[in-house]
Enzyme design. Structure first.
Site, mmCIF file in Angstrom:
data_model
loop_
_atom_site.group_PDB
_atom_site.id
_atom_site.type_symbol
_atom_site.label_atom_id
_atom_site.label_comp_id
_atom_site.label_asym_id
_atom_site.label_seq_id
_atom_site.Cartn_x
_atom_site.Cartn_y
_atom_site.Cartn_z
ATOM 1 N N GLU A 151 86.683 110.423 20.997
ATOM 2 C CA GLU A 151 86.796 111.567 20.084
ATOM 3 C C GLU A 151 87.191 111.088 18.479
ATOM 4 O OE1 GLU A 151 88.745 114.932 21.741
ATOM 5 O OE2 GLU A 151 89.807 115.186 19.818
ATOM 6 N N GLU A 164 93.241 113.057 26.759
ATOM 7 C CA GLU A 164 94.120 113.027 26.467
ATOM 8 C C GLU A 164 95.616 113.416 27.467
ATOM 9 O OE1 GLU A 164 94.375 115.016 22.472
ATOM 10 O OE2 GLU A 164 93.471 113.470 21.667
HETATM 11 C C1 GAL Z 1 92.064 116.370 20.282
HETATM 12 C C2 GAL Z 1 91.951 117.169 21.345
HETATM 13 C C3 GAL Z 1 90.786 118.042 21.171
HETATM 14 C C4 GAL Z 1 91.201 118.950 20.021
HETATM 15 C C5 GAL Z 1 91.386 118.118 18.855
HETATM 16 C C6 GAL Z 1 91.581 118.762 17.502
HETATM 17 O O1 GAL Z 1 93.526 115.827 20.172
HETATM 18 O O2 GAL Z 1 91.318 116.148 22.416
HETATM 19 O O3 GAL Z 1 90.764 118.973 22.304
HETATM 20 O O4 GAL Z 1 92.455 119.502 20.209
HETATM 21 O O5 GAL Z 1 92.408 117.308 19.155
HETATM 22 O O6 GAL Z 1 91.735 117.859 16.755
#
Ligand code: GAL
Length: 807
Positions: free
Chosen positions: A500, A424
């Protein structure tokens, strides 16, 4: 400028021959340097004070995390995101001697990770600084040490005072292993071996070895470079030798290649490991030997068919993990990490994303050995910061060096199959993303071209400047599951990975009705304090998600559907300290985990198990203790069966079948106390049955160890689950009794927990309240053989004890 190891004299390989003699190996190069450090927190103003003996110093064994010993406090500068535990400036000191025989050797010290901003001095001389808290590094300390038995003082300053510098709990201190390295002055350099298997078939595999050999002597030398290959059973299967001149004070790269016939290929189901022992031989004497574990496998990402390993298609069923080990904090412990991976494996996970930083090297050893595919990740930010004092400050000076060291450290692991150079990243939204992505990919390619490179992007659209760079092999989406199906249209011919997903939320053991309406918490960040439940709990029906996320079921259904979706990494496998979305203080750890911080699975664990493993699953929830008449939703995850029938007090509540892409069945029932029984059937025959009983009042403590025999290494752990049960042995679902622990014998309590994200009780304690009927106590064994006896008592409860053998 990429700081590469010098390859000043280009030398061709003189010959590669298979030889029959086996050279004797040199003495061990590594000395475990973890024991007996002195530690002082916030008490020294400079290294000059390092020899001051006062009460501020105490003895610690590494790995050590001082933050986890501290108290949760809203005012701690890491904030609720970073886990509100103390930071500060820690000093470590160790005194050691070397004898006269060592004076011909090269002496180095290796740190696997220091959080954060470390500086190391040897006998008062600074040998280097390292701002990155996750990188492993080595210092050559030969010029600074005494060899005549005179004491040497090594001092390490660890500065984690400027916070916030992380979006999750980082820990503080020398939280990974340290070793002293003694070699001859002609030796294999730090991370100096690279082994890859460019062509693999069931019949044969080619193995290529590149080794950096250094000569710190003032005279030229000729070395024989010998590589022995041992198969997974430990049998020597190949030996090659070549001869090379190495000039004084120079380094060479030696290349060798060989074939292994009928290779035993590494896979997630059968993670076979080979070993290469490389020896540097001068005048018939082995002057250095170096062991590298590697695997023989090939894999591919295909834009249409997804991921394949050794020619077989398989879906990447991954989870993201942060590096903390719950109540042990960031202090790395092999057994604690192994337990996490065992829990993941038995849920059906076959891949781990090391979000968002290089893991402990032993974590990758475990993934090699246990059969996990790893997406190894380097950065959570580039130049654009995410928190005030994060790595963006050091980016310009350090990113090339850190990325190089990361790739060189991890490139021999067969488990590592994807490099991620960023999560991100802020630069995805402007043109600098293209420039930096290209630069990072070039750096990675200098040291490894055998693995695809990706970044984990928020912006799934082709306007994303990192994706637009064209530099990446895999397009990585975080979230955006609604766009997965359109991927081939948006990115014709490109390969996909869901870097993710999910970010669903749950508190183990807490259930809000109705189960089939989805809560999106927090609806918006300015509503963070008003969304949710007053006690900061979150329903565990897989019916709560972050606004950017999706439920577990929703996500898996899509990934499962399309072959071109190579796989996914769920946020997260385990809860972690910090980032307590959807809440802030007093919550202090996450709700994202499929498993809670103590290692107890939440219910959705069994949805994955029913989908991702071959085990027969029948999981019925919630518990069966409600007020009479309350309408309760009962969910069942099952597989290997056509239907499930549910009974309440022997009265059938009907048969249900999953249809379409359903992943569970549900009943809605007014509560009456008694026994809830589920039976799964295939072709009319019972597959499994499960009963849940209404528990009466808490009456005794049950202790269950994950292992009752542990090793006398001083590091091994036994994880003991503490259950509060009624007189029939049913777990009491709302039990929160305080349990006190007494330990006798050859071990101590390394940590306690219960998985409650709101508790501010210390993890380093000899008592813990149960949370929804469970608590955890982690026992650490001594270095000597013996027994540990743990007794658990609680008011109004029959006590219990357990004995662990330390062998
Ligand atoms: C994502 C991020 C993670 C964590 C997650 C929580 O956007 O990459 O590190 O913060 O959100 O939902």
């Amino acid at each position: 400028m990429i700081q590469r190891l010098l390859c000043l004299s280009f030398v061709c390989v003189v010959s590669i021959v298979v030889i029959s003699c086996t050279h004797q190996t040199n003495s061990l190069r590594y000395i475990d340097f973890n024991a007996n450090w002195n530690f002082s927190l916030n008490n020294l103003s400079s290294v000059e004070e390092i020899s001051r003996i006062d009460s501020s110093w105490r003895v610690v064994n590494l790995p050590h995390d001082w933050s986890i010993e501290g108290e949760f406090n809203e005012k701690n500068p890491a904030g609720f995101g970073g886990g509100p535990l103390p930071g500060g400036v820690g000093w470590y000191r160790k005194i050691f001697t070397l004898d006269a025989l060592d004076s011909t050797k090269r002496i180095a010290i290796q740190f696997d990770g220091i959080y954060l901003n470390s500086e190391v001095w040897v006998n008062g001389q600074s040998v280097g600084k390292r701002p990155n808290g996750y990188i492993s590094f080595e210092y050559d300390i030969t010029p600074f040490v005494n060899f005549d038995g005179k004491p040497n003082t090594i001092a390490v300053k660890v500065d984690n005072s400027k916070q916030p510098n992380s979006r999750w709990y980082s820990g503080s201190g020398i939280y990974r292993d340290v070793r002293l390295v003694k070699t001859s002055k002609v030796y294999v350099g730090y991370n100096g071996i690279f082994i890859r298997t460019p062509a693999v078939t069931p019949a044969t595999a080619s193995v290529q070895i590149t080794a950096t050999v250094k000569n710190d002597l003032q005279e030229d030398k000729t070395i024989e470079f010998v590589t022995e290959i041992y198969d997974p059973q430990g049998k020597l299967v190949k030996e090659v030798e070549s001869s090379h001149p190495v000039k004084a004070n120079e380094a060479i790269d030696v290349d060798q290649s060989l074939n292994v016939q009928q290779p035993e290929r590494w896979s997630v189901h059968s993670p076979k490991l080979y070993k290469a022992i490389t020896k540097v031989v001068i005048d018939g004497n082995v002057v250095d030997d170096y062991e590298t574990v590697f695997g023989i496998r090939n894999f591919e990402f295909d834009s249409k068919k997804g991921f394949s390993l050794n020619g077989e298609y398989l879906k990447i069923k991954g989870v993201c993990l942060h590096h903390d080990l719950g109540c042990l904090g960031a202090a790395f412990n092999v057994r604690a990490a192994e337990r996490q991976l065992e829990i993941m494996k038995s849920m059906g996970v076959n891949a781990i994303r090391t979000s968002h930083n290089p893991p402990a090297p032993q974590f990758l050893d475990l993934c090699d050995r246990m059969g996990f595919i790893v997406m190894d990740e380097m950065f959570d930010m580039w130049k654009k910061k995410k928190t005030e004092f994060d790595y963006s400050i050091y980016w310009n000076e350090w990113h090339k060096r850190d990325l190089e060291d990361f790739i060189k450290r991890d490139r021999n692991h067969p488990s590592v199959m994807v490099w991620s150079v960023g999560n991100e990243i802020g630069e995805q939204w402007d043109s600098t993303g293209t420039v930096i992505a290209n630069e990072l990919v070039d750096i990675v390619h200098t040291f490894d071209t055998t693995r695809p490179i990706t970044t984990a992007n928020n912006e799934a659209h082709p306007i994303n400047s990192i994706i637009k760079s064209g530099a990446l092999d895999l397009i990585g989406y975080n979230y955006n599951h609604g766009m997965f199906g359109k991927f081939p249209e948006d990115y014709p011919g490109k390969k996909f990975i869901a870097t993710e997903t999910t970010s669903a939320l749950a508190t183990r053991g807490h259930y809000d009705m109705p189960s089939d309406s989805i809560r999106v918490w927090p609806i918006a960040w300015d509503k963070i304090f008003t969304d949710g439940n007053p006690d900061n709990s979150v329903s565990a029906y897989d019916n709560v998600r972050a606004p950017w996320g999706s439920t577990h079921e929703e996500t898996w259904k899509i990934v499962k559907k399309h072959d071109f979706l190579s796989g996914m990494f769920v946020w997260t496998g385990f809860d972690y300290i910090g980032e307590p979305t959807p809440y802030v203080w007093p919550s202090r750890s996450s709700y994202f985990g499929i498993v809670d911080l103590a290692g107890f699975p939440k219910d959705v664990y069994y949805m994955y198990q029913s989908e991702w493993t071959d085990k027969s699953v029948l999981h019925v929830f919630p518990h069966w203790n409600w007020t009479t008449g309350k309408v309760v939703d009962i969910w069942v995850y099952y597989n290997h069966a056509d239907e499930v029938e549910l009974f309440l007090n022997d009265k059938s509540l009907g048969v249900k079948r999953k249809t379409g892409d359903d992943l569970h069945v549900q009943w809605r029932v007014p509560f009456e106390p008694g026994v809830l029984k589920a039976i799964s059937r295939k072709n009319g025959a019972e597959v499994l049955h499960k009963e849940i009983r209404t528990a009466s009042k808490a009456s005794r403590i049950v202790l269950e160890a994950d292992r009752t025999n542990i090793l006398a290494t001083g590091k091994d752990l036994s994880f003991i689950t503490v259950k509060i049960v009624d007189d029939q042995g049913n777990i009491v679902p709302d039990a929160d009794n305080l349990v006190k622990f007494q330990v006798k014998g050859d071990g101590y309590i390394a940590g306690v927990d219960n998985g409650d994200p709101v508790s501010h009780a210390s993890f380093k304690s000899n008592e813990r309240k149960a949370f929804h009927g469970l608590a955890l106590v982690v026992l650490q064994g001594a270095k000597n053989k013996g027994k540990i006896n743990l007794t658990a008592t609680g008011q109004g409860l029959k006590e219990n004890s357990i004995t662990i053998n330390v062998e």
